[in-house]
Motif scaffolding. Structure first.
Motif, PDB file in Angstrom:
ATOM      1  N   MET A 168       0.848  -1.206   0.000  1.00  0.00           N
ATOM      2  CA  MET A 168       0.000   0.000   0.000  1.00  0.00           C
ATOM      3  C   MET A 168       0.877   1.247   0.000  1.00  0.00           C
ATOM      4  SD  MET A 168      -3.008   0.990   2.705  1.00  0.00           S
ATOM      5  CE  MET A 168      -3.934   2.496   2.506  1.00  0.00           C
ATOM      6  N   LYS A 169       0.525   2.217  -0.828  1.00  0.00           N
ATOM      7  CA  LYS A 169       1.346   3.417  -0.965  1.00  0.00           C
ATOM      8  C   LYS A 169       1.285   4.282   0.291  1.00  0.00           C
ATOM      9  CE  LYS A 169       2.123   7.413  -3.939  1.00  0.00           C
ATOM     10  NZ  LYS A 169       1.673   8.152  -5.140  1.00  0.00           N
ATOM     11  N   VAL A 170       2.464   4.703   0.757  1.00  0.00           N
ATOM     12  CA  VAL A 170       2.555   5.578   1.922  1.00  0.00           C
ATOM     13  C   VAL A 170       2.225   7.004   1.492  1.00  0.00           C
ATOM     14  CG1 VAL A 170       4.075   6.473   3.725  1.00  0.00           C
ATOM     15  CG2 VAL A 170       4.298   4.102   2.965  1.00  0.00           C
ATOM     16  N   THR A 171       1.379   7.680   2.269  1.00  0.00           N
ATOM     17  CA  THR A 171       0.963   9.038   1.944  1.00  0.00           C
ATOM     18  C   THR A 171       1.554  10.041   2.928  1.00  0.00           C
ATOM     19  OG1 THR A 171      -1.021   9.017   3.323  1.00  0.00           O
ATOM     20  CG2 THR A 171      -1.215   8.095   1.082  1.00  0.00           C
ATOM     21  N   ILE A 172       1.374  11.319   2.611  1.00  0.00           N
ATOM     22  CA  ILE A 172       1.844  12.381   3.495  1.00  0.00           C
ATOM     23  C   ILE A 172       1.103  12.333   4.840  1.00  0.00           C
ATOM     24  CG2 ILE A 172       0.214  14.119   2.645  1.00  0.00           C
ATOM     25  CD1 ILE A 172       2.492  16.168   2.866  1.00  0.00           C
ATOM     26  N   ASN A 173      -0.149  11.855   4.832  1.00  0.00           N
ATOM     27  CA  ASN A 173      -0.902  11.704   6.078  1.00  0.00           C
ATOM     28  C   ASN A 173      -0.275  10.646   6.975  1.00  0.00           C
ATOM     29  OD1 ASN A 173      -2.947  13.621   5.553  1.00  0.00           O
ATOM     30  ND2 ASN A 173      -4.026  12.164   4.237  1.00  0.00           N
ATOM     31  N   ASP A 174       0.223   9.548   6.375  1.00  0.00           N
ATOM     32  CA  ASP A 174       0.880   8.492   7.146  1.00  0.00           C
ATOM     33  C   ASP A 174       2.135   9.017   7.835  1.00  0.00           C
ATOM     34  OD1 ASP A 174      -1.030   6.603   6.328  1.00  0.00           O
ATOM     35  OD2 ASP A 174       0.087   6.213   4.471  1.00  0.00           O
ATOM     36  N   ILE A 175       2.896   9.835   7.099  1.00  0.00           N
ATOM     37  CA  ILE A 175       4.116  10.405   7.670  1.00  0.00           C
ATOM     38  C   ILE A 175       3.773  11.349   8.824  1.00  0.00           C
ATOM     39  CG2 ILE A 175       6.153  11.818   7.189  1.00  0.00           C
ATOM     40  CD1 ILE A 175       6.187   9.054   5.875  1.00  0.00           C
ATOM     41  N   ALA A 176       2.758  12.181   8.627  1.00  0.00           N
ATOM     42  CA  ALA A 176       2.353  13.118   9.671  1.00  0.00           C
ATOM     43  C   ALA A 176       1.906  12.375  10.924  1.00  0.00           C
ATOM     44  CB  ALA A 176       1.233  14.014   9.143  1.00  0.00           C
ATOM     45  N   LYS A 177       1.156  11.275  10.752  1.00  0.00           N
ATOM     46  CA  LYS A 177       0.683  10.490  11.894  1.00  0.00           C
ATOM     47  C   LYS A 177       1.835   9.830  12.624  1.00  0.00           C
ATOM     48  CE  LYS A 177      -2.673   6.888  13.077  1.00  0.00           C
ATOM     49  NZ  LYS A 177      -3.702   5.952  12.520  1.00  0.00           N
ATOM     50  N   ALA A 178       2.776   9.245  11.867  1.00  0.00           N
ATOM     51  CA  ALA A 178       3.923   8.569  12.487  1.00  0.00           C
ATOM     52  C   ALA A 178       4.820   9.548  13.233  1.00  0.00           C
ATOM     53  CB  ALA A 178       4.722   7.830  11.417  1.00  0.00           C
ATOM     54  N   ALA A 179       4.916  10.771  12.717  1.00  0.00           N
ATOM     55  CA  ALA A 179       5.770  11.777  13.354  1.00  0.00           C
ATOM     56  C   ALA A 179       5.042  12.586  14.409  1.00  0.00           C
ATOM     57  CB  ALA A 179       6.326  12.712  12.282  1.00  0.00           C
ATOM     58  N   ASN A 180       3.720  12.359  14.500  1.00  0.00           N
ATOM     59  CA  ASN A 180       2.889  13.096  15.454  1.00  0.00           C
ATOM     60  C   ASN A 180       2.985  14.611  15.222  1.00  0.00           C
ATOM     61  OD1 ASN A 180       1.027  13.262  17.553  1.00  0.00           O
ATOM     62  ND2 ASN A 180       2.623  13.471  19.119  1.00  0.00           N
ATOM     63  N   VAL A 181       2.874  14.985  13.937  1.00  0.00           N
ATOM     64  CA  VAL A 181       2.890  16.400  13.558  1.00  0.00           C
ATOM     65  C   VAL A 181       1.747  16.650  12.575  1.00  0.00           C
ATOM     66  CG1 VAL A 181       5.386  16.673  13.881  1.00  0.00           C
ATOM     67  CG2 VAL A 181       4.479  16.026  11.620  1.00  0.00           C
ATOM     68  N   ALA A 182       1.493  17.907  12.293  1.00  0.00           N
ATOM     69  CA  ALA A 182       0.464  18.263  11.317  1.00  0.00           C
ATOM     70  C   ALA A 182       0.944  17.960   9.891  1.00  0.00           C
ATOM     71  CB  ALA A 182       0.118  19.745  11.432  1.00  0.00           C
ATOM     72  N   LYS A 183      -0.013  17.725   9.018  1.00  0.00           N
ATOM     73  CA  LYS A 183       0.301  17.481   7.606  1.00  0.00           C
ATOM     74  C   LYS A 183       1.060  18.659   7.003  1.00  0.00           C
ATOM     75  CE  LYS A 183      -2.124  16.641   3.226  1.00  0.00           C
ATOM     76  NZ  LYS A 183      -3.468  16.453   2.616  1.00  0.00           N
ATOM     77  N   SER A 184       0.698  19.875   7.408  1.00  0.00           N
ATOM     78  CA  SER A 184       1.377  21.060   6.876  1.00  0.00           C
ATOM     79  C   SER A 184       2.850  21.089   7.278  1.00  0.00           C
ATOM     80  CB  SER A 184       0.680  22.330   7.365  1.00  0.00           C
ATOM     81  OG  SER A 184       0.691  22.398   8.787  1.00  0.00           O
ATOM     82  N   THR A 185       3.170  20.527   8.455  1.00  0.00           N
ATOM     83  CA  THR A 185       4.574  20.475   8.895  1.00  0.00           C
ATOM     84  C   THR A 185       5.380  19.558   7.988  1.00  0.00           C
ATOM     85  OG1 THR A 185       3.927  20.876  11.192  1.00  0.00           O
ATOM     86  CG2 THR A 185       6.107  19.925  10.823  1.00  0.00           C
ATOM     87  N   VAL A 186       4.811  18.400   7.630  1.00  0.00           N
ATOM     88  CA  VAL A 186       5.494  17.486   6.714  1.00  0.00           C
ATOM     89  C   VAL A 186       5.708  18.162   5.363  1.00  0.00           C
ATOM     90  CG1 VAL A 186       5.382  15.257   5.539  1.00  0.00           C
ATOM     91  CG2 VAL A 186       4.514  15.493   7.880  1.00  0.00           C
ATOM     92  N   SER A 187       4.680  18.869   4.896  1.00  0.00           N
ATOM     93  CA  SER A 187       4.789  19.569   3.618  1.00  0.00           C
ATOM     94  C   SER A 187       5.910  20.598   3.655  1.00  0.00           C
ATOM     95  CB  SER A 187       3.458  20.244   3.289  1.00  0.00           C
ATOM     96  OG  SER A 187       3.535  20.898   2.046  1.00  0.00           O
ATOM     97  N   LYS A 188       6.033  21.306   4.781  1.00  0.00           N
ATOM     98  CA  LYS A 188       7.093  22.304   4.911  1.00  0.00           C
ATOM     99  C   LYS A 188       8.471  21.657   4.955  1.00  0.00           C
ATOM    100  CE  LYS A 188       4.221  25.820   7.125  1.00  0.00           C
ATOM    101  NZ  LYS A 188       3.945  26.588   8.349  1.00  0.00           N
ATOM    102  N   VAL A 189       8.562  20.486   5.557  1.00  0.00           N
ATOM    103  CA  VAL A 189       9.831  19.755   5.562  1.00  0.00           C
ATOM    104  C   VAL A 189      10.210  19.346   4.136  1.00  0.00           C
ATOM    105  CG1 VAL A 189      10.976  17.625   6.312  1.00  0.00           C
ATOM    106  CG2 VAL A 189       9.589  18.952   7.929  1.00  0.00           C
ATOM    107  N   LEU A 190       9.226  18.900   3.367  1.00  0.00           N
ATOM    108  CA  LEU A 190       9.480  18.520   1.972  1.00  0.00           C
ATOM    109  C   LEU A 190      10.034  19.691   1.171  1.00  0.00           C
ATOM    110  CD1 LEU A 190       6.284  16.393   1.253  1.00  0.00           C
ATOM    111  CD2 LEU A 190       8.632  15.558   1.336  1.00  0.00           C
ATOM    112  N   ASN A 191       9.604  20.904   1.524  1.00  0.00           N
ATOM    113  CA  ASN A 191      10.058  22.099   0.820  1.00  0.00           C
ATOM    114  C   ASN A 191      11.204  22.808   1.535  1.00  0.00           C
ATOM    115  OD1 ASN A 191       8.147  22.695  -1.613  1.00  0.00           O
ATOM    116  ND2 ASN A 191       6.809  21.996   0.034  1.00  0.00           N
ATOM    117  N   ASP A 192      11.763  22.141   2.580  1.00  0.00           N
ATOM    118  CA  ASP A 192      12.912  22.670   3.322  1.00  0.00           C
ATOM    119  C   ASP A 192      12.646  24.073   3.856  1.00  0.00           C
ATOM    120  OD1 ASP A 192      15.424  22.385   4.433  1.00  0.00           O
ATOM    121  OD2 ASP A 192      16.461  23.237   2.691  1.00  0.00           O
ATOM    122  N   SER A 193      11.473  24.261   4.432  1.00  0.00           N
ATOM    123  CA  SER A 193      11.099  25.573   4.963  1.00  0.00           C
ATOM    124  C   SER A 193      11.986  25.952   6.150  1.00  0.00           C
ATOM    125  CB  SER A 193       9.634  25.557   5.400  1.00  0.00           C
ATOM    126  OG  SER A 193       9.314  26.746   6.112  1.00  0.00           O
TER     127      SER A 193
END
Length: 349
Positions: free
Chosen positions: A1-26
């Protein structure tokens, strides 16, 4: 099953927007948090989609090339595919997709809403034939990155990339003059076309520098096909004073001109010299082979794409007053072949 940005946010216990910002090196995310989330991504074999990586910046990682496909002679030839190849070589390496969009001239400003203002494309490469002043003003006001493919009339207010056709015409005319030709005709093209006007200006400039003058009787702007080249030479040969050399608008005009001269028993370059703009598709294969100007259309596309990438990455770019520093002119290169070298100028090696 494909891992999504929501899965990463849940595993890291952070908001989805935080994962998105990490992807963009904010820079707003602490380094320790970035490293922890990136480690989770690696452990979960997460591959970010273009949509996910664009969330924080509101980008879709897509570039659109706007052209009028109804102009079949312009866009169903090797030059168009060279340009597209040059664009793709740049945007593909940056992780962007490329969309080719058909924009008929009667569309007006409609493409702005479909692609730029609706954020279906992060930037546009627009053929000069379909860009109107109002559309360009709207793009600037919206701070939407765009590059004009081809010089935009005489105003040149917007970022653009084009072949330096005036300089190319100077070069190829000076070559004929250096070979000893003095009565040089210009055949092909249309007077109202920007491309014709730039090439004719360069041709005229080179003649005047040598004191030869420009004879209006030796200009035949009657089209860009083999048939128009043939017809132009027929008219030229009926003149009281026949030119001793011909500068052709493109390879097809040159091929028609060669065929007419051959039918009349006139040798090239023995009696009349000949040169042509563009090295493709026929110049190296005619008999005699044609002296021509090589225009790097692949490089044209690549430079347009590089300029657009700069504008996309610079959020404060694209004001009109800075546009002149964002213009690139590609210099054509002369390739000398049999058709323009006078027999007496040749020698045995």
């Amino acid at each position: 099953m494909k891992v999504t940005i929501n899965d990463i946010a849940k595993a890291a216990n952070v908001a989805k927007s935080t994962v998105s910002k990490v992807l963009n090196d904010s820079p707003s995310i602490p380094l320790a948090t970035k490293e922890r989330i990136r480690a989770i991504m690696r452990d979960m074999n997460y591959i970010p989609s273009s949509m996910a990586t664009g969330l924080a910046k509101r980008k879709c990682n897509n570039v659109a090339v706007m052209i009028d496909l109804s102009r079949r002679n312009d866009f169903l030839n090797q030059f168009f595919y060279n340009i597209i190849g040059g664009i793709e070589s740049v945007v593909g390496s940056k992780g962007y997709d490329l969309t080719i969009c058909n924009v008929p001239q009667e569309d007006g400003r409609g493409f702005l809403h479909r692609y730029a203002l609706s954020q279906k494309a992060d930037g546009l490469i627009i053929d000069t034939s379909i860009l109107e002043k109002t559309a360009a003003s709207d793009l600037i006001e919206a701070k939407s990155p765009f590059v004009v493919l081809g010089a935009w009339g005489e105003e040149r207010k917007f970022p653009c990339v084009d072949i330096d056709n005036r300089l190319g015409a100077v070069k190829i005319t000076e070559h004929l003059l250096a070979e000893g030709y003095r009565r040089i005709a210009f055949i092909g093209g249309r007077k109202k076309e920007y491309l014709f006007s730039q090439r004719f200006v360069g041709y005229s400039e080179a003649l005047r520098r040598r004191g030869c003058g420009v004879n209006p009787l030796w200009s035949f702007p009657e089209g860009s096909t083999e048939a128009s080249g043939y017809a132009a030479v027929e008219k030229m040969l009926r003149l009281p004073i026949v030119p001793d050399a011909i500068l052709c608008m493109n390879n097809y005009v040159a091929y028609g001109a060669l065929r007419c001269l051959r039918d009349r028993g006139i040798s090239v370059p023995g009696e009349i010299g000949m040169v042509t703009f563009d090295n493709e598709p026929l110049a190296p294969y005619t008999s005699p082979t044609l002296t021509s100007l090589h225009t790097d259309t692949f490089g044209l596309g690549a430079k347009a794409a590089k300029l657009l990438m700069e504008l996309i990455q610079d959020e404060d770019s694209a004001p009109e007053e800075e546009a002149k520093s964002r213009q690139t002119w590609i210099e054509p290169h002369l390739i000398v072949r049999e058709s323009s070298v006078k027999p007496e100028a040749r020698y045995d090696s």
